[in-house]
Design a protein around this motif. Structure first.
Motif, PDB file in Angstrom:
ATOM      1  N   UNK A  34      79.154  39.713  24.348  1.00 11.78           N
ATOM      2  CA  UNK A  34      80.196  38.813  24.821  1.00 11.78           C
ATOM      3  C   UNK A  34      80.188  37.528  24.020  1.00 11.78           C
ATOM      4  N   UNK A  35      79.041  36.848  24.009  1.00 14.14           N
ATOM      5  CA  UNK A  35      78.920  35.615  23.220  1.00 14.14           C
ATOM      6  C   UNK A  35      78.927  35.942  21.729  1.00 14.14           C
ATOM      7  N   UNK A  36      78.474  37.159  21.374  1.00 14.87           N
ATOM      8  CA  UNK A  36      78.472  37.535  19.959  1.00 14.87           C
ATOM      9  C   UNK A  36      79.888  37.588  19.384  1.00 14.87           C
ATOM     10  N   UNK A  37      80.884  37.716  20.248  1.00 13.26           N
ATOM     11  CA  UNK A  37      82.280  37.695  19.788  1.00 13.26           C
ATOM     12  C   UNK A  37      82.692  36.294  19.356  1.00 13.26           C
ATOM     13  N   UNK A  38      82.068  35.287  19.944  1.00 12.06           N
ATOM     14  CA  UNK A  38      82.395  33.893  19.636  1.00 12.06           C
ATOM     15  C   UNK A  38      81.666  33.435  18.382  1.00 12.06           C
ATOM     16  N   UNK A  39      80.408  33.844  18.229  1.00  9.95           N
ATOM     17  CA  UNK A  39      79.641  33.491  17.045  1.00  9.95           C
ATOM     18  C   UNK A  39      78.705  32.317  17.269  1.00  9.95           C
ATOM     19  N   UNK A  40      77.710  32.160  16.387  1.00  6.75           N
ATOM     20  CA  UNK A  40      76.696  31.114  16.556  1.00  6.75           C
ATOM     21  C   UNK A  40      77.238  29.702  16.446  1.00  6.75           C
ATOM     22  N   UNK A 136      89.785  27.973   9.274  1.00  4.77           N
ATOM     23  CA  UNK A 136      89.065  27.568  10.463  1.00  4.77           C
ATOM     24  C   UNK A 136      88.187  26.343  10.316  1.00  4.77           C
ATOM     25  N   UNK A 137      86.936  26.465  10.762  1.00  3.10           N
ATOM     26  CA  UNK A 137      86.019  25.323  10.823  1.00  3.10           C
ATOM     27  C   UNK A 137      85.776  24.687   9.458  1.00  3.10           C
ATOM     28  N   UNK A 138      85.625  25.513   8.419  1.00 11.27           N
ATOM     29  CA  UNK A 138      85.362  24.983   7.080  1.00 11.27           C
ATOM     30  C   UNK A 138      86.516  24.104   6.600  1.00 11.27           C
ATOM     31  N   UNK A 139      87.748  24.523   6.866  1.00  4.83           N
ATOM     32  CA  UNK A 139      88.915  23.738   6.460  1.00  4.83           C
ATOM     33  C   UNK A 139      88.981  22.429   7.245  1.00  4.83           C
ATOM     34  N   UNK A 140      88.715  22.496   8.543  1.00  4.65           N
ATOM     35  CA  UNK A 140      88.710  21.286   9.369  1.00  4.65           C
ATOM     36  C   UNK A 140      87.659  20.308   8.861  1.00  4.65           C
ATOM     37  N   UNK A 141      86.468  20.841   8.544  1.00  8.80           N
ATOM     38  CA  UNK A 141      85.387  19.994   8.039  1.00  8.80           C
ATOM     39  C   UNK A 141      85.749  19.345   6.704  1.00  8.80           C
ATOM     40  N   UNK A 142      86.452  20.073   5.847  1.00  2.83           N
ATOM     41  CA  UNK A 142      86.834  19.547   4.535  1.00  2.83           C
ATOM     42  C   UNK A 142      87.917  18.481   4.638  1.00  2.83           C
ATOM     43  N   UNK A 160      87.836  24.582  19.366  1.00  3.11           N
ATOM     44  CA  UNK A 160      89.087  25.267  19.727  1.00  3.11           C
ATOM     45  C   UNK A 160      89.388  26.398  18.754  1.00  3.11           C
ATOM     46  N   UNK A 161      89.243  26.114  17.451  1.00  6.93           N
ATOM     47  CA  UNK A 161      89.507  27.127  16.427  1.00  6.93           C
ATOM     48  C   UNK A 161      88.609  28.349  16.618  1.00  6.93           C
ATOM     49  N   UNK A 162      87.326  28.103  16.882  1.00  7.74           N
ATOM     50  CA  UNK A 162      86.378  29.205  17.038  1.00  7.74           C
ATOM     51  C   UNK A 162      86.737  30.084  18.234  1.00  7.74           C
ATOM     52  N   UNK A 163      87.071  29.448  19.338  1.00  6.60           N
ATOM     53  CA  UNK A 163      87.355  30.202  20.558  1.00  6.60           C
ATOM     54  C   UNK A 163      88.692  30.933  20.480  1.00  6.60           C
ATOM     55  N   UNK A 164      89.736  30.213  20.080  1.00  8.51           N
ATOM     56  CA  UNK A 164      91.069  30.823  20.001  1.00  8.51           C
ATOM     57  C   UNK A 164      91.096  31.904  18.921  1.00  8.51           C
ATOM     58  N   UNK A 165      90.456  31.629  17.794  1.00  2.74           N
ATOM     59  CA  UNK A 165      90.415  32.618  16.720  1.00  2.74           C
ATOM     60  C   UNK A 165      89.723  33.903  17.146  1.00  2.74           C
ATOM     61  N   UNK A 166      88.672  33.768  17.931  1.00  2.00           N
ATOM     62  CA  UNK A 166      87.973  34.948  18.432  1.00  2.00           C
ATOM     63  C   UNK A 166      88.875  35.774  19.344  1.00  2.00           C
ATOM     64  N   UNK A 167      89.605  35.091  20.219  1.00  5.54           N
ATOM     65  CA  UNK A 167      90.529  35.783  21.126  1.00  5.54           C
ATOM     66  C   UNK A 167      91.581  36.541  20.325  1.00  5.54           C
ATOM     67  N   UNK A 168      92.151  35.901  19.317  1.00  4.66           N
ATOM     68  CA  UNK A 168      93.196  36.535  18.512  1.00  4.66           C
ATOM     69  C   UNK A 168      92.646  37.722  17.709  1.00  4.66           C
TER      70      UNK A 168
END
Length: 337
Positions: A34-40, A136-142, A160-168
């Motif tokens: 379940x959490x593995x779908x979201x990622x570390x 995603x996260x890398x682009x936001x960070x840059x 938000x990106x991590x969670x929504x992206x996982x759902x999609x």
């Protein structure tokens, strides 16, 4: 060395170690079904946000935590360049590159437009638009240091990106058997419309190796376009500053982008051909890069106050979700044309 200097360095090391600890726990949590779908990354940043709400910000470790959220973040972006194989994009992905550019333009403009209509936080909306359109996260960070986004907004955007992206990505995988697409078409669609590289891999893997390969190629084309997008934003920020009352245009050049480009060139033309570098070594480097990025995001997550999130994040989240749905529809239409 003066005692005060020793104390300062201890705070830095302890603060970095504190973010590493959260990153390790995030990786461990990511093994749970379940959490593995979201990622570390998402698990670690959510954990950091929860810690902040319960125990407050660890002020004694602030120097080290800020080192992680700023300097380690830039290091992770530089190392991320190794994942981008420029030669493959130029050889096989020029058509996908044009479609990727359309995806980025659509995502950024629509998210910002909807956020304006919803009277939402514009900086957070821009971060989400870039994250949705690019990687995603890398682009936001840059992009975050270029537009001078608050660390809290950056952390919220990444979460938000991590969670929504996982759902999609899960929705894509569920729909795959029912869509009138070939495996390759499905791979292209996933690569052009999903948020993170990990999301693309998650969605495309069930369709087979060929679908996964073309999906990652389409996604890497969007990653490649992160650099020109950053330069566009630099000029845009300078233009905005030049119209201010003081007439000054002070935008710090993101030097780490040169490192990103340099690492992309090294990964594409040097490692494996001129300098021996195995796939296992590349995999280990990717793992280290993700760990560093996760630790940096922990530093950002510790800055998030949920008291402000309710009023700040809901409207940008809605704008991003609408954009993500319409992006999927648009890219689907482009793929089947």
């Amino acid at each position: 060395m003066p005692a005060s200097k020793n104390i300062e360095w201890k705070k830095v090391i302890l603060g970095i170690g504190f973010t590493f600890l959260f990153a390790i726990v995030g990786y461990l949590l990511a093994y749970i079904p379940g959490i593995n779908r979201v990622g570390p990354l998402a698990a670690a940043i959510i954990l950091a946000i929860i810690y902040r709400q319960i125990f407050g910000y660890p002020e004694f470790l602030r120097t080290g935590i800020q080192f992680s959220s700023k300097h380690l973040l830039r290091l992770a972006i530089i190392l991320y360049g190794l994942k981008l194989n420029i030669s493959i994009i130029f050889e096989d992905g020029l058509g996908l590159l044009a479609k990727g550019a359309a995806a980025i333009l659509f995502s950024v403009l629509l998210t910002v437009y909807l956020a304006k209509k919803f009277k939402a936080n514009q900086q957070l909306a821009l971060l989400l638009g870039v994250g949705t359109g690019v990687c995603g996260a890398a682009a936001i960070a840059a992009v975050s240091p270029i537009i001078k986004a608050k660390e809290e907004d950056t952390a919220i955007g990444v979460g938000i990106i991590a969670l929504v992206g996982t759902v999609f990505s899960i929705i894509h995988a569920i729909l795959q058997p029912f869509l009138p697409l070939t495996d390759l078409q499905y791979g292209v669609w996933s690569g052009l419309s999903l948020h993170e590289l990990a999301h693309v891999a998650l969605a495309a893997e069930p369709a087979g190796e060929d679908a996964l390969a073309i999906a990652l190629l389409a996604k890497l084309g969007r990653v490649f376009l992160l650099v020109p997008l950053c330069f566009v934003l630099i000029f845009w920020m300078k233009y905005r500053k030049s119209t201010d009352e003081n007439g000054q245009a002070k935008v710090t050049f993101p030097w780490f982008l040169l490192g990103f480009i340099g690492m992309s060139i090294i990964g594409s033309y040097v490692l494996g051909s001129i300098i021996p570098f195995s796939e296992a070594a590349m995999g280990a480097t990717g793992y280290i890069t993700t760990f560093i990025l996760t630790s940096a995001m922990v530093g950002l997550g510790l800055n998030v106050s949920l008291k402000d999130v309710k009023n700040k994040a809901l409207a940008p989240l809605l704008a991003m979700v609408i954009t993500s749905i319409l992006l999927s529809v648009l890219m689907y239409w482009i793929v089947i044309m």
